[in-house]
Write a protein that holds these residues in place. Structure first.
Motif, PDB file in Angstrom:
ATOM      1  N   ARG A   1     -46.128  55.447 -37.297  1.00  0.00           N
ATOM      2  CA  ARG A   1     -44.433  55.436 -37.035  1.00  0.00           C
ATOM      3  C   ARG A   1     -44.092  56.766 -37.600  1.00  0.00           C
ATOM      4  O   ARG A   1     -44.179  57.220 -38.648  1.00  0.00           O
TER       5      ARG A   1
ATOM      6  N   TYR B   1     -34.347  60.110 -40.079  1.00  0.00           N
ATOM      7  CA  TYR B   1     -33.118  59.334 -40.764  1.00  0.00           C
ATOM      8  C   TYR B   1     -32.088  60.377 -40.335  1.00  0.00           C
ATOM      9  O   TYR B   1     -31.859  61.525 -41.197  1.00  0.00           O
TER      10      TYR B   1
ATOM     11  N   ARG C   1     -33.662  63.430 -42.531  1.00  0.00           N
ATOM     12  CA  ARG C   1     -34.976  63.373 -43.333  1.00  0.00           C
ATOM     13  C   ARG C   1     -36.080  62.666 -42.310  1.00  0.00           C
ATOM     14  O   ARG C   1     -35.663  61.979 -41.568  1.00  0.00           O
TER      15      ARG C   1
ATOM     16  N   SER D   1     -39.995  61.240 -42.196  1.00  0.00           N
ATOM     17  CA  SER D   1     -41.102  60.409 -42.872  1.00  0.00           C
ATOM     18  C   SER D   1     -42.302  59.844 -41.734  1.00  0.00           C
ATOM     19  O   SER D   1     -41.836  59.944 -40.686  1.00  0.00           O
TER      20      SER D   1
HETATM   21  O1  LIG Z   1     -39.484  56.666 -44.737  1.00  0.00           O
HETATM   22  C1  LIG Z   1     -39.671  55.945 -45.700  1.00  0.00           C
HETATM   23  O2  LIG Z   1     -39.891  56.583 -46.831  1.00  0.00           O
HETATM   24  C2  LIG Z   1     -40.277  54.507 -45.891  1.00  0.00           C
HETATM   25  C3  LIG Z   1     -40.807  54.047 -44.434  1.00  0.00           C
HETATM   26  C4  LIG Z   1     -41.093  52.595 -44.756  1.00  0.00           C
HETATM   27  O3  LIG Z   1     -40.957  51.968 -45.432  1.00  0.00           O
HETATM   28  C5  LIG Z   1     -41.790  51.979 -43.509  1.00  0.00           C
HETATM   29  O4  LIG Z   1     -41.781  52.773 -42.345  1.00  0.00           O
HETATM   30  O5  LIG Z   1     -42.096  50.755 -43.233  1.00  0.00           O
END
Ligand SMILES: O=C(O)CCC(=O)C(=O)O
Ligand SMILES: [Fe+2]
Length: 343
Positions: free
Chosen positions: A195, A199, A279, A281
Motif C-alpha cells: 500500500r 497524507y 507525508r 509511507s
Molecule cells: O502511514 C503510516 O505510518 C501507517 C500506515 C498504516 O498503519 C497502515 O497502512 O496500516
C-alpha cells in the motif's frame, strides 16, 4: 488552469466537517503537552549473522512487549527505497481525475482509494489517499520502469517478511511453532499487498490521516518518511513514533496475534494528519489467502478457529453496523470469553 491533484476532501465531507468545526487554517502547532514520543526498539539485522541467538530473542521480545519494532540492515537498499519514494510521489502528483480513473502502471481498477466513504463523523475520517497493490507475479516482465521499481521493492520486502515471520514462529514454547511451513504455504506473495500512502496537509485540527486501527494481516512492514505522525497505543495513551528513514517498522497484525495465542500483540495505531506538510509511507502486508484457517496450535486456544474470509466479512459488517472494526474480540473462543469482550 492546473488540474487539482488532491482529492476533494473539503467538498466531499462538507457535512461532517461543518458539524464539528470550521476549516480555518490552524496556527502553528504548539508542542503537545501530554504526548510522549518514542524510538521503537531498534534491531540490527546484521547481527543475525554474528549473534543470531541474541538477535532473534530481541525480535521476539519486541514483538511480545511492543507489537512494533524497527529493523536496520534489513537488506532493502536505500537507493531502492529512495527510488520507490520518487515513483510514489509522482503517482500521487497526477491529477485527481486520472488517479480515480485507475489503470495507472497496470494497477487493477479500484486500487486507488481516498478518505473514508463510510464516515458519518469527523472521528471516522482518514485524511489520506492510497494505492492498494496486490502482489501478482507478472506474466510478461513489465516495460514500465516505475512499475519495476514497485515490484522490486515488494519482492525484497516480502522476503524480509518471510524471514522475520520465521524467526517469530520459531519462538513459541521454546520450540518451532511452524514446523509445517504454515505461513509460507498460506501467505504466498499473490495474497499479499503493497500500500502506497499519501497524507495530504489537512487544514482542520485533530483530524486523523489514518483512523485508529489494528492491521488485519499477519505482519506489516512499513517505511515512513521523515515527517512523522504515526502513533501507537501504549499503556493506555498515544505515543508518537520518531521517524527513522533508514529503518523499516515491523508490526504484528491480528492474525499473528490469534495464531500465536496472544504471545505477540497486534497493537492499535493511527496517523495524525499534518496541517502543513504532506507525508508518505509504504506498507507491505503479509496476508494469507481467503480460505486460510487461523487456529493457534496451542491448547487451549484463546480464539475459535476462523478463516481469513470470515474475518474480513465480519469487519465489513461491523464497520457498516457500528462504524468501526471490532476485530479479534469477535473471535474469542466461548470457553475463554467473558462479558467484557462483547461490543
Ligand atoms: O502511514 C503510516 O505510518 C501507517 C500506515 C498504516 O498503519 C497502515 O497502512 O496500516
Ligand atoms: Fe496500520
Amino acid at each position: 488552469m492546473i488540474a487539482d491533484t488532491n482529492p476533494p476532501f473539503l467538498r466531499a465531507y462538507k457535512a461532517i466537517i461543518h458539524e464539528h468545526t470550521s476549516p480555518l487554517p490552524p496556527p502553528p502547532p504548539p508542542p503537545p503537552a501530554n504526548e510522549a514520543s518514542v524510538d521503537l526498539p531498534l534491531i540490527d539485522l546484521g547481527r543475525l549473522i554474528f549473534d543470531p541467538v541474541v538477535c532473534k530473542a530481541e525480535i521476539r521480545t519486541a514483538a511480545a512487549e511492543w507489537g512494533f519494532f524497527q529493523v536496520v540492515n534489513h537488506g532493502v537498499p536505500l537507493e531502492l527505497l529512495e527510488c520507490l519514494r520518487r515513483v510514489q510521489a509522482n503517482l500521487f502528483r497526477l491529477p485527481f481525475a486520472e488517479k480515480e480513473k485507475g489503470r495507472l502502471l497496470d494497477f487493477a481498477v479500484g486500487c486507488y482509494k481516498w478518505g473514508t466513504p463510510t464516515a458519518t463523523s469527523l472521528a471516522q475520517l482518514s485524511w489520506s489517499e492510497a494505492y492498494h497493490i496486490p502482489l501478482v507475479s507478472p506474466q510478461v516482465p513489465t516495460k514500465l520502469k516505475a512499475r519495476r521499481v514497485i515490484d522490486e521493492y515488494a519482492m525484497r520486502v516480502a522476503q524480509l517478511a518471510y524471514q522475520l515471520v520465521g524467526i517469530l514462529a520459531e519462538g513459541f514454547e521454546g520450540g518451532n511453532f511452524d514446523n509445517n511451513n504454515y505461513i509460507e504455504e498460506n501467505c504466498r506473495p499473490s495474497s499479499c499487498y503493497l500500500r502506497l500512502n499519501r497524507y495530504p496537509p489537512c487544514p482542520i485540527r485533530g483530524v486523523h490521516g489514518l483512523v485508529p486501527h489494528t492491521d488485519s494481516d499477519f505482519l506489516t512492514l512499513l517505511h515512513q518518511d521523515q515527517v512523522g505522525g504515526l502513533q501507537l497505543m501504549k499503556g493506555g495513551r498515544w505515543i508518537t513514533v520518531n521517524p527513522n528513514y533508514n529503518a523499516l517498522i515491523v508490526n504484528i497484525g491480528d492474525l499473528f496475534q490469534a495464531w500465536s495465542n496472544n504471545a505477540y500483540k497486534s497493537v492499535e495505531h493511527r496517523v495524525m494528519a499534518n496541517p502543513h506538510t504532506e507525508r508518505f509511507s509504504t506498507a507491505f502486508q503479509l496476508c494469507p489467502s481467503y480460505g486460510t484457517i487461523i487456529q493457534s496450535p496451542e491448547s487451549p486456544s484463546l480464539y475459535r478457529s476462523f478463516t481469513f474470509m470470515e474475518y474480513k466479512l465480519q469487519i465489513q459488517e461491523d464497520v457498516k453496523t457500528f462504524g468501526r472494526k471490532i476485530g479479534l474480540q469477535r473471535f474469542i473462543s466461548s470457553t475463554s470469553a467473558n462479558d467484557t469482550t462483547q461490543p
